[in-house]
Motif scaffolding. Structure first.
Motif, PDB file in Angstrom:
ATOM      1  N   THR A 130      -7.549  -0.923  -9.526  1.00 56.41           N
ATOM      2  CA  THR A 130      -8.687   0.035  -9.051  1.00 56.41           C
ATOM      3  C   THR A 130      -9.913  -1.266  -8.594  1.00 56.41           C
ATOM      4  O   THR A 130     -10.404  -1.050  -7.357  1.00 56.41           O
ATOM      5  CB  THR A 130      -9.380   0.954 -10.045  1.00 56.41           C
ATOM      6  OG1 THR A 130      -8.467   1.867 -10.490  1.00 56.41           O
ATOM      7  CG2 THR A 130     -10.528   1.501  -9.686  1.00 56.41           C
ATOM      8  N   ALA A 131      -9.994  -2.115  -9.337  1.00 61.28           N
ATOM      9  CA  ALA A 131     -11.098  -3.073  -9.003  1.00 61.28           C
ATOM     10  C   ALA A 131     -10.443  -3.777  -7.820  1.00 61.28           C
ATOM     11  O   ALA A 131     -11.437  -4.360  -7.020  1.00 61.28           O
ATOM     12  CB  ALA A 131     -11.387  -4.301 -10.196  1.00 61.28           C
ATOM     13  N   ALA A 132      -9.546  -4.500  -7.790  1.00 62.51           N
ATOM     14  CA  ALA A 132      -8.686  -5.277  -6.705  1.00 62.51           C
ATOM     15  C   ALA A 132      -8.773  -4.305  -5.261  1.00 62.51           C
ATOM     16  O   ALA A 132      -9.215  -4.846  -4.352  1.00 62.51           O
ATOM     17  CB  ALA A 132      -7.361  -5.527  -7.167  1.00 62.51           C
ATOM     18  N   LEU A 133      -8.159  -3.210  -5.506  1.00 63.93           N
ATOM     19  CA  LEU A 133      -8.677  -2.212  -4.320  1.00 63.93           C
ATOM     20  C   LEU A 133     -10.039  -1.904  -3.718  1.00 63.93           C
ATOM     21  O   LEU A 133     -10.337  -2.214  -2.452  1.00 63.93           O
ATOM     22  CB  LEU A 133      -7.713  -0.976  -4.643  1.00 63.93           C
ATOM     23  CG  LEU A 133      -6.246  -1.039  -4.473  1.00 63.93           C
ATOM     24  CD1 LEU A 133      -5.843   0.420  -5.000  1.00 63.93           C
ATOM     25  CD2 LEU A 133      -5.604  -1.486  -3.111  1.00 63.93           C
TER      26      LEU A 133
ATOM     27  N   GLU B  21      -6.458  -9.338  -0.662  1.00 65.96           N
ATOM     28  CA  GLU B  21      -5.013  -8.796  -0.618  1.00 65.96           C
ATOM     29  C   GLU B  21      -4.107  -9.182  -1.787  1.00 65.96           C
ATOM     30  O   GLU B  21      -3.376  -8.351  -2.339  1.00 65.96           O
ATOM     31  CB  GLU B  21      -4.551  -8.970   0.831  1.00 65.96           C
ATOM     32  CG  GLU B  21      -5.373  -8.380   1.832  1.00 65.96           C
ATOM     33  CD  GLU B  21      -4.623  -8.690   3.151  1.00 65.96           C
ATOM     34  OE1 GLU B  21      -4.045  -9.631   3.530  1.00 65.96           O
ATOM     35  OE2 GLU B  21      -4.939  -7.874   4.236  1.00 65.96           O
ATOM     36  N   GLU B  22      -3.965 -10.445  -2.033  1.00 63.51           N
ATOM     37  CA  GLU B  22      -3.333 -11.065  -2.885  1.00 63.51           C
ATOM     38  C   GLU B  22      -3.648 -10.662  -4.323  1.00 63.51           C
ATOM     39  O   GLU B  22      -2.737 -10.177  -5.139  1.00 63.51           O
ATOM     40  CB  GLU B  22      -3.420 -12.691  -2.949  1.00 63.51           C
ATOM     41  CG  GLU B  22      -2.583 -13.294  -1.872  1.00 63.51           C
ATOM     42  CD  GLU B  22      -1.215 -12.893  -1.880  1.00 63.51           C
ATOM     43  OE1 GLU B  22      -0.361 -12.912  -2.832  1.00 63.51           O
ATOM     44  OE2 GLU B  22      -0.614 -12.589  -0.617  1.00 63.51           O
ATOM     45  N   ALA B  23      -4.863 -10.194  -4.700  1.00 64.38           N
ATOM     46  CA  ALA B  23      -5.358  -9.748  -5.989  1.00 64.38           C
ATOM     47  C   ALA B  23      -4.927  -8.284  -6.022  1.00 64.38           C
ATOM     48  O   ALA B  23      -4.264  -7.999  -7.212  1.00 64.38           O
ATOM     49  CB  ALA B  23      -7.003  -9.697  -6.087  1.00 64.38           C
ATOM     50  N   TYR B  24      -4.806  -7.541  -5.110  1.00 63.87           N
ATOM     51  CA  TYR B  24      -4.504  -5.940  -5.308  1.00 63.87           C
ATOM     52  C   TYR B  24      -2.664  -6.094  -5.494  1.00 63.87           C
ATOM     53  O   TYR B  24      -2.192  -5.065  -6.046  1.00 63.87           O
ATOM     54  CB  TYR B  24      -5.052  -5.203  -4.397  1.00 63.87           C
ATOM     55  CG  TYR B  24      -4.343  -4.944  -2.817  1.00 63.87           C
ATOM     56  CD1 TYR B  24      -3.122  -4.654  -2.652  1.00 63.87           C
ATOM     57  CD2 TYR B  24      -5.312  -5.440  -2.061  1.00 63.87           C
ATOM     58  CE1 TYR B  24      -2.792  -4.639  -1.340  1.00 63.87           C
ATOM     59  CE2 TYR B  24      -4.807  -5.092  -0.539  1.00 63.87           C
ATOM     60  CZ  TYR B  24      -3.652  -4.940  -0.271  1.00 63.87           C
ATOM     61  OH  TYR B  24      -3.109  -4.874   1.118  1.00 63.87           O
ATOM     62  N   LYS B  25      -2.124  -7.088  -4.616  1.00 64.60           N
ATOM     63  CA  LYS B  25      -0.827  -7.132  -4.856  1.00 64.60           C
ATOM     64  C   LYS B  25      -0.298  -7.498  -6.167  1.00 64.60           C
ATOM     65  O   LYS B  25       0.638  -7.018  -6.990  1.00 64.60           O
ATOM     66  CB  LYS B  25      -0.124  -7.964  -3.917  1.00 64.60           C
ATOM     67  CG  LYS B  25      -0.286  -7.519  -2.345  1.00 64.60           C
ATOM     68  CD  LYS B  25       0.284  -8.942  -1.348  1.00 64.60           C
ATOM     69  CE  LYS B  25       0.150  -8.157  -0.042  1.00 64.60           C
ATOM     70  NZ  LYS B  25       0.635  -9.298   0.905  1.00 64.60           N
TER      71      LYS B  25
ATOM     72  N   VAL C  86      -6.763   3.264  -1.314  1.00 65.33           N
ATOM     73  CA  VAL C  86      -5.765   3.057  -0.188  1.00 65.33           C
ATOM     74  C   VAL C  86      -5.937   3.465   0.928  1.00 65.33           C
ATOM     75  O   VAL C  86      -6.134   3.001   1.927  1.00 65.33           O
ATOM     76  CB  VAL C  86      -4.280   3.219  -0.806  1.00 65.33           C
ATOM     77  CG1 VAL C  86      -3.248   3.310   0.248  1.00 65.33           C
ATOM     78  CG2 VAL C  86      -3.749   2.412  -1.972  1.00 65.33           C
ATOM     79  N   GLY C  87      -6.356   5.002   0.850  1.00 66.64           N
ATOM     80  CA  GLY C  87      -6.900   5.527   2.070  1.00 66.64           C
ATOM     81  C   GLY C  87      -8.083   4.787   2.881  1.00 66.64           C
ATOM     82  O   GLY C  87      -8.092   4.705   4.051  1.00 66.64           O
ATOM     83  N   ASP C  88      -9.113   4.460   2.094  1.00 67.59           N
ATOM     84  CA  ASP C  88      -9.965   3.848   2.430  1.00 67.59           C
ATOM     85  C   ASP C  88      -9.923   2.536   2.966  1.00 67.59           C
ATOM     86  O   ASP C  88     -10.292   2.151   4.008  1.00 67.59           O
ATOM     87  CB  ASP C  88     -11.122   3.580   1.353  1.00 67.59           C
ATOM     88  CG  ASP C  88     -12.161   4.718   1.201  1.00 67.59           C
ATOM     89  OD1 ASP C  88     -12.449   5.714   2.104  1.00 67.59           O
ATOM     90  OD2 ASP C  88     -12.802   4.663   0.126  1.00 67.59           O
ATOM     91  N   LEU C  89      -8.780   1.890   2.419  1.00 67.99           N
ATOM     92  CA  LEU C  89      -8.563   0.311   3.039  1.00 67.99           C
ATOM     93  C   LEU C  89      -7.880   0.615   4.258  1.00 67.99           C
ATOM     94  O   LEU C  89      -8.071  -0.141   4.893  1.00 67.99           O
ATOM     95  CB  LEU C  89      -7.724  -0.388   1.891  1.00 67.99           C
ATOM     96  CG  LEU C  89      -7.283  -1.979   2.158  1.00 67.99           C
ATOM     97  CD1 LEU C  89      -8.177  -2.537   2.645  1.00 67.99           C
ATOM     98  CD2 LEU C  89      -6.430  -2.392   1.079  1.00 67.99           C
TER      99      LEU C  89
ATOM    100  N   LEU D 124       0.763  -1.140  -0.029  1.00 71.48           N
ATOM    101  CA  LEU D 124      -0.039  -0.013  -0.130  1.00 71.48           C
ATOM    102  C   LEU D 124       0.959   1.270   0.114  1.00 71.48           C
ATOM    103  O   LEU D 124       0.603   2.297  -0.632  1.00 71.48           O
ATOM    104  CB  LEU D 124      -0.927   0.027   1.230  1.00 71.48           C
ATOM    105  CG  LEU D 124      -1.914  -1.297   1.154  1.00 71.48           C
ATOM    106  CD1 LEU D 124      -2.860  -0.908   2.471  1.00 71.48           C
ATOM    107  CD2 LEU D 124      -2.750  -1.038  -0.093  1.00 71.48           C
ATOM    108  N   ALA D 125       2.186   1.131   0.740  1.00 71.34           N
ATOM    109  CA  ALA D 125       2.800   2.305   0.753  1.00 71.34           C
ATOM    110  C   ALA D 125       3.529   2.656  -0.543  1.00 71.34           C
ATOM    111  O   ALA D 125       3.433   3.691  -1.189  1.00 71.34           O
ATOM    112  CB  ALA D 125       3.969   2.096   1.797  1.00 71.34           C
ATOM    113  N   GLU D 126       3.892   1.342  -1.242  1.00 71.12           N
ATOM    114  CA  GLU D 126       4.677   1.357  -2.479  1.00 71.12           C
ATOM    115  C   GLU D 126       3.402   2.337  -3.706  1.00 71.12           C
ATOM    116  O   GLU D 126       3.843   2.940  -4.355  1.00 71.12           O
ATOM    117  CB  GLU D 126       4.842  -0.024  -3.088  1.00 71.12           C
ATOM    118  CG  GLU D 126       5.944  -0.503  -2.677  1.00 71.12           C
ATOM    119  CD  GLU D 126       6.561  -1.673  -3.127  1.00 71.12           C
ATOM    120  OE1 GLU D 126       5.891  -2.015  -4.327  1.00 71.12           O
ATOM    121  OE2 GLU D 126       6.980  -2.520  -2.497  1.00 71.12           O
ATOM    122  N   ILE D 127       2.180   1.703  -3.644  1.00 68.80           N
ATOM    123  CA  ILE D 127       1.341   2.265  -4.236  1.00 68.80           C
ATOM    124  C   ILE D 127       0.863   3.848  -4.164  1.00 68.80           C
ATOM    125  O   ILE D 127       1.047   4.654  -5.134  1.00 68.80           O
ATOM    126  CB  ILE D 127      -0.139   1.655  -4.229  1.00 68.80           C
ATOM    127  CG1 ILE D 127      -0.070   0.179  -4.655  1.00 68.80           C
ATOM    128  CG2 ILE D 127      -1.374   2.383  -4.830  1.00 68.80           C
ATOM    129  CD1 ILE D 127      -1.282  -0.683  -4.013  1.00 68.80           C
TER     130      ILE D 127
END
Length: 125
Positions: free
Chosen positions: A94-97, A67-71, A29-32, A12-15
């Protein structure tokens, strides 16, 4: 982390720090981060462990794949050689997050924790 294991939110920090993302990604990312923190704070307020063993297993089963999907989506964004090829991967991110935000929020609600999604930047918030 001392054993070389990546911190749970390092991706998330990298993103957030990447010039390859759009505003929507930063908002998600902020919402997550927010919804995860709300779940943690509810446990702290009740002065009980955040989750019993069954809850931890259920969380891992429901949220782990999200989590794996957004990674994986993030890795695809990074691997795209140019903007044109990056665009579909950004939509996938976007969809994964979005799925991860909704998944954590749904899990929290199932645990009896009322969470609010800030939807950072939405006109309705």
């Amino acid at each position: 982390m001392l054993d070389g294991e990546e911190h749970w939110n390092a991706v998330l920090a990298e993103i957030l720090l990447s010039p390859k993302i759009g505003v929507i990604h930063a908002k998600l990312v902020g919402d997550l981060i927010s919804v995860t923190a709300q779940l943690d704070m509810a446990a702290a307020r009740s002065r009980r462990p955040a989750l019993a063993l069954d809850g931890i297993i259920e969380y891992d089963e429901k949220v782990g794949p999200l989590e794996e999907a957004y990674k994986e989506a993030w890795q695809a964004v990074q691997a795209a050689p140019d903007r044109e090829r990056r665009w579909p991967e950004q939509r996938r991110l976007t969809a994964a997050l979005t799925a991860a935000v909704e998944g954590v929020a749904d899990f929290a609600r199932q645990q009896g924790v009322e969470v609010w999604l800030h939807r950072f930047g939405d006109s309705g918030s």
